[in-house]
Design a protein around this motif. Structure first.
Motif, PDB file in Angstrom:
ATOM      1  N   CYS A 106       0.849  -1.193   0.000  1.00 51.88           N
ATOM      2  CA  CYS A 106       0.000   0.000   0.000  1.00 51.88           C
ATOM      3  C   CYS A 106       0.879   1.234   0.000  1.00 51.88           C
ATOM      4  O   CYS A 106       1.395   1.650   1.043  1.00 51.88           O
ATOM      5  CB  CYS A 106      -0.931   0.003   1.219  1.00 51.88           C
ATOM      6  SG  CYS A 106      -2.065   1.401   1.243  1.00 51.88           S
ATOM      7  N   GLY A 154      -4.363   4.655  -2.073  1.00 54.08           N
ATOM      8  CA  GLY A 154      -5.440   4.968  -1.130  1.00 54.08           C
ATOM      9  C   GLY A 154      -5.152   4.575   0.299  1.00 54.08           C
ATOM     10  O   GLY A 154      -6.015   4.005   0.969  1.00 54.08           O
ATOM     11  N   PRO A 155      -3.945   4.884   0.815  1.00 51.66           N
ATOM     12  CA  PRO A 155      -3.596   4.474   2.188  1.00 51.66           C
ATOM     13  C   PRO A 155      -4.381   5.270   3.233  1.00 51.66           C
ATOM     14  O   PRO A 155      -4.993   6.303   2.931  1.00 51.66           O
ATOM     15  CB  PRO A 155      -2.102   4.807   2.271  1.00 51.66           C
ATOM     16  CG  PRO A 155      -1.951   5.978   1.359  1.00 51.66           C
ATOM     17  CD  PRO A 155      -2.885   5.702   0.206  1.00 51.66           C
ATOM     18  N   LEU A 156      -4.319   4.779   4.478  1.00 52.57           N
ATOM     19  CA  LEU A 156      -4.923   5.530   5.572  1.00 52.57           C
ATOM     20  C   LEU A 156      -4.161   6.832   5.791  1.00 52.57           C
ATOM     21  O   LEU A 156      -2.938   6.894   5.652  1.00 52.57           O
ATOM     22  CB  LEU A 156      -4.883   4.724   6.869  1.00 52.57           C
ATOM     23  CG  LEU A 156      -5.985   3.689   7.121  1.00 52.57           C
ATOM     24  CD1 LEU A 156      -5.878   3.162   8.546  1.00 52.57           C
ATOM     25  CD2 LEU A 156      -7.365   4.238   6.858  1.00 52.57           C
ATOM     26  N   ARG A 157      -4.909   7.853   6.151  1.00 56.06           N
ATOM     27  CA  ARG A 157      -4.340   9.139   6.576  1.00 56.06           C
ATOM     28  C   ARG A 157      -4.733   9.319   8.037  1.00 56.06           C
ATOM     29  O   ARG A 157      -5.923   9.301   8.372  1.00 56.06           O
ATOM     30  CB  ARG A 157      -4.870  10.271   5.699  1.00 56.06           C
ATOM     31  CG  ARG A 157      -4.491  10.101   4.238  1.00 56.06           C
ATOM     32  CD  ARG A 157      -5.159  11.138   3.340  1.00 56.06           C
ATOM     33  NE  ARG A 157      -4.767  10.956   1.961  1.00 56.06           N
ATOM     34  CZ  ARG A 157      -3.706  11.539   1.387  1.00 56.06           C
ATOM     35  NH1 ARG A 157      -2.957  12.358   2.110  1.00 56.06           N
ATOM     36  NH2 ARG A 157      -3.405  11.309   0.133  1.00 56.06           N
ATOM     37  N   VAL A 215       0.384  10.273   6.114  1.00 58.55           N
ATOM     38  CA  VAL A 215       0.000   9.166   5.244  1.00 58.55           C
ATOM     39  C   VAL A 215       0.718   7.911   5.704  1.00 58.55           C
ATOM     40  O   VAL A 215       1.937   7.926   5.915  1.00 58.55           O
ATOM     41  CB  VAL A 215       0.355   9.481   3.777  1.00 58.55           C
ATOM     42  CG1 VAL A 215       0.030   8.293   2.882  1.00 58.55           C
ATOM     43  CG2 VAL A 215      -0.395  10.727   3.313  1.00 58.55           C
ATOM     44  N   HIS A 249      -9.091   9.134  11.255  1.00 62.46           N
ATOM     45  CA  HIS A 249      -8.468   8.581  10.063  1.00 62.46           C
ATOM     46  C   HIS A 249      -9.387   8.735   8.858  1.00 62.46           C
ATOM     47  O   HIS A 249     -10.603   8.875   8.994  1.00 62.46           O
ATOM     48  CB  HIS A 249      -8.084   7.111  10.265  1.00 62.46           C
ATOM     49  CG  HIS A 249      -9.221   6.216  10.629  1.00 62.46           C
ATOM     50  ND1 HIS A 249      -9.807   6.205  11.887  1.00 62.46           N
ATOM     51  CD2 HIS A 249      -9.899   5.280   9.915  1.00 62.46           C
ATOM     52  CE1 HIS A 249     -10.770   5.317  11.936  1.00 62.46           C
ATOM     53  NE2 HIS A 249     -10.866   4.742  10.739  1.00 62.46           N
ATOM     54  N   SER A 250      -8.782   8.725   7.688  1.00 63.28           N
ATOM     55  CA  SER A 250      -9.510   8.839   6.437  1.00 63.28           C
ATOM     56  C   SER A 250      -8.696   8.126   5.371  1.00 63.28           C
ATOM     57  O   SER A 250      -7.589   7.651   5.627  1.00 63.28           O
ATOM     58  CB  SER A 250      -9.705  10.313   6.060  1.00 63.28           C
ATOM     59  OG  SER A 250      -8.443  10.951   5.844  1.00 63.28           O
ATOM     60  N   SER A 251      -9.244   8.040   4.171  1.00 62.43           N
ATOM     61  CA  SER A 251      -8.449   7.540   3.041  1.00 62.43           C
ATOM     62  C   SER A 251      -9.040   8.080   1.755  1.00 62.43           C
ATOM     63  O   SER A 251     -10.256   8.295   1.647  1.00 62.43           O
ATOM     64  CB  SER A 251      -8.414   6.002   3.012  1.00 62.43           C
ATOM     65  OG  SER A 251      -9.682   5.468   2.687  1.00 62.43           O
ATOM     66  N   SER A 252      -8.180   8.327   0.785  1.00 67.26           N
ATOM     67  CA  SER A 252      -8.600   8.824  -0.521  1.00 67.26           C
ATOM     68  C   SER A 252      -8.722   7.660  -1.489  1.00 67.26           C
ATOM     69  O   SER A 252      -8.375   6.524  -1.165  1.00 67.26           O
ATOM     70  CB  SER A 252      -7.589   9.843  -1.045  1.00 67.26           C
ATOM     71  OG  SER A 252      -6.304   9.243  -1.119  1.00 67.26           O
ATOM     72  N   SER A 292      -7.657   5.373  -4.678  1.00 69.22           N
ATOM     73  CA  SER A 292      -6.360   4.983  -5.217  1.00 69.22           C
ATOM     74  C   SER A 292      -6.244   5.484  -6.655  1.00 69.22           C
ATOM     75  O   SER A 292      -7.208   6.009  -7.226  1.00 69.22           O
ATOM     76  CB  SER A 292      -6.200   3.461  -5.179  1.00 69.22           C
ATOM     77  OG  SER A 292      -6.995   2.872  -6.189  1.00 69.22           O
TER      78      SER A 292
END
Length: 220
Positions: free
Chosen positions: A137, A142-145, A170, A187-190, A192
């Motif tokens: 990843c 699209g990893p965790l933020r 990130v 936490h969030s993620s965008s 990929s």
């Protein structure tokens, strides 16, 4: 204070070998998830065995307090055909066996036939999530933020959560690694880039006993 308690997360490399990741991915493939994942993996024998391995692993057992049990395993996938994002948030809901009428229990819902409730904060503060990466990843996958230390703030309003994103980092990870995190960590993620496949197993470990008459729907 270790990194998990100070920052709300820590990354442990090489929990699983490449071969073990391929075997697990193959088992998930046979289930043919219709959406981006499923919350009901803990019913699978192989998943229950993996939960035991996680709790007993020499690199993880010092970080998972004695007495905690696995209560859920969720599978997430991001790929060209299953690309998605999630806004900054805290994980507040837990899977329980039945509904209990109490003023302190709110946010009841049913997902995939499983009953959930927003847990009391004193329960949330004791939970530990273990996210196992079956694939590499990177920054484009699209990893965790994560917002470091935000789990120490208790319940965070949506407005404060949005402002806290200015301090997020990130979290990239190698295949086979495990990210341990506190569910109250923002936490969030965008999405990929759509050029890779990011598959994650998200285990939730918790104290066996719950307050207010609540019971877990399943434990390992």
């Amino acid at each position: 204070m270790n990194a998990l308690e100070r920052d709300g997360f820590t990354l442990v490399s090489a929990l699983l070998s490449p071969a073990e990741c391929r075997v697990i991915a193959g088992k998930i493939e046979t289930m043919r998830c219709a959406s981006v994942g499923t919350r009901r993996l803990l019913s699978q024998d192989w998943c229950r065995s993996l939960a035991v391995k996680i709790r007993q692993h020499p690199a993880l057992s010092p970080l998972i307090p004695a007495g905690l049990v696995a209560v859920q395993c969720t599978f997430f996938e991001k790929s060209a055909s299953r690309n998605w994002l999630v806004a900054v948030h805290q994980d507040l809901s837990i899977p329980v066996a039945e509904r209990i009428e109490h003023s302190a229990l709110q946010g009841w819902s049913v997902k995939e036939g499983q009953l959930y409730v927003r847990a009391p904060v004193e329960v949330l503060q004791r939970l530990i999530a273990v996210r196992i990466h079956l694939d590499m990843c990177g920054a484009d996958d699209g990893p965790l933020r994560l917002v470091l230390g935000s789990h120490l703030q208790g319940l965070v309003t949506a407005e404060c959560a949005a402002l806290a994103r200015q301090q997020e980092i990130v979290c990239v990870a190698e295949a086979g690694s495990a990210l341990l995190m506190r569910p109250l960590l923002l936490h969030s993620s965008s999405k990929s880039s759509g050029k890779s496949q990011r598959r994650v197993l998200h285990f939730l470990f918790a104290p066996l006993e719950l307050p207010l008459g609540l019971r877990w729907s399943d434990t390992v």
